[in-house]
Design a protein around this motif. Sequence first.
Motif, PDB file in Angstrom:
ATOM      1  N   SER A  33       0.782  -1.228   0.000  1.00 14.52           N
ATOM      2  CA  SER A  33       0.000   0.000   0.000  1.00 14.52           C
ATOM      3  C   SER A  33       0.819   1.287   0.000  1.00 14.52           C
ATOM      4  O   SER A  33       1.077   1.861   1.043  1.00 14.52           O
ATOM      5  N   ALA A  34       1.212   1.727  -1.180  1.00 17.45           N
ATOM      6  CA  ALA A  34       1.949   2.980  -1.277  1.00 17.45           C
ATOM      7  C   ALA A  34       1.057   4.167  -0.947  1.00 17.45           C
ATOM      8  O   ALA A  34       1.544   5.253  -0.660  1.00 17.45           O
ATOM      9  N   ALA A  35      -0.249   3.930  -0.981  1.00 17.26           N
ATOM     10  CA  ALA A  35      -1.184   5.014  -0.722  1.00 17.26           C
ATOM     11  C   ALA A  35      -1.081   5.507   0.718  1.00 17.26           C
ATOM     12  O   ALA A  35      -1.164   6.694   0.986  1.00 17.26           O
ATOM     13  N   GLY A  91      15.468   2.695  -4.495  1.00 16.71           N
ATOM     14  CA  GLY A  91      14.051   2.592  -4.176  1.00 16.71           C
ATOM     15  C   GLY A  91      13.790   2.596  -2.675  1.00 16.71           C
ATOM     16  O   GLY A  91      12.651   2.683  -2.254  1.00 16.71           O
ATOM     17  N   GLY A  92      14.835   2.507  -1.870  1.00 18.57           N
ATOM     18  CA  GLY A  92      14.670   2.543  -0.413  1.00 18.57           C
ATOM     19  C   GLY A  92      13.789   1.428   0.109  1.00 18.57           C
ATOM     20  O   GLY A  92      13.107   1.591   1.107  1.00 18.57           O
ATOM     21  N   ASP A  96       6.751  -0.197  -4.802  1.00 20.91           N
ATOM     22  CA  ASP A  96       5.653   0.373  -5.582  1.00 20.91           C
ATOM     23  C   ASP A  96       5.440   1.863  -5.294  1.00 20.91           C
ATOM     24  O   ASP A  96       4.337   2.374  -5.428  1.00 20.91           O
ATOM     25  N   CYS A  97       6.514   2.565  -4.893  1.00 20.02           N
ATOM     26  CA  CYS A  97       6.388   3.991  -4.594  1.00 20.02           C
ATOM     27  C   CYS A  97       6.554   4.825  -5.864  1.00 20.02           C
ATOM     28  O   CYS A  97       7.465   4.597  -6.648  1.00 20.02           O
ATOM     29  N   SER A  98       5.681   5.800  -6.026  1.00 23.41           N
ATOM     30  CA  SER A  98       5.812   6.768  -7.116  1.00 23.41           C
ATOM     31  C   SER A  98       6.667   7.934  -6.630  1.00 23.41           C
ATOM     32  O   SER A  98       6.970   8.035  -5.441  1.00 23.41           O
ATOM     33  N   ASP A  99       7.050   8.830  -7.541  1.00 18.39           N
ATOM     34  CA  ASP A  99       7.794  10.033  -7.153  1.00 18.39           C
ATOM     35  C   ASP A  99       7.048  10.792  -6.064  1.00 18.39           C
ATOM     36  O   ASP A  99       7.645  11.297  -5.119  1.00 18.39           O
TER      37      ASP A  99
END
Length: 111
Positions: A33-35, A91-92, A96-99
């Motif tokens: 959940s990148a959200a 990516g740390g 699934d992280c966006s900018d």
Amino acid sequence: MFSITTTVAKSYRLLVSTATALIIGTAMLSTASAADIATSYNNSCAACHDSGALNAIKKGDSAKWQQLIKQKGMPALIKSVKSGMIQMPAGGLCTDCSDDDYRKLIEYMSK
Ligand code: HEC
């Protein structure tokens, strides 16, 4: 979530040599959940930025973070995370992280 992260962070301090195994373990947790920025943070960045493992700037050390944001600028910091640094994997650990997620994560850590 929190206790897993704490265990990971503690293990980092004790056994840096097992870091690779832990990184893989943590990365598997971080896909969902990148959200939710707090969840993303706990599942990825926290492994290092919570404890300051490997000399990562700690979450909440706002003086240092603000200085870095001023010095390099947010786009450069986002780029650093995406391509990785000396000790920070590309990516740390967030798969699934966006900018925009990275920007939020950096802001989250700087508070
Ligand atoms: C495996 C440990 C580790 C993880 C996981 C990690 N970092 Fe880092 N991070 C570091 C270290 C160590 C540094 C200091 C620079 C170096 O030595 O690589 C750093 C530096 C940074 C910087 C400063 C970059 C610069 O240009 O100076 C930012 C921004 C950052 N991390 C963001 C993040 C974000 C966002 C996440 C989660 C998505 C994350 N990091 C996950 C270890 C980590």
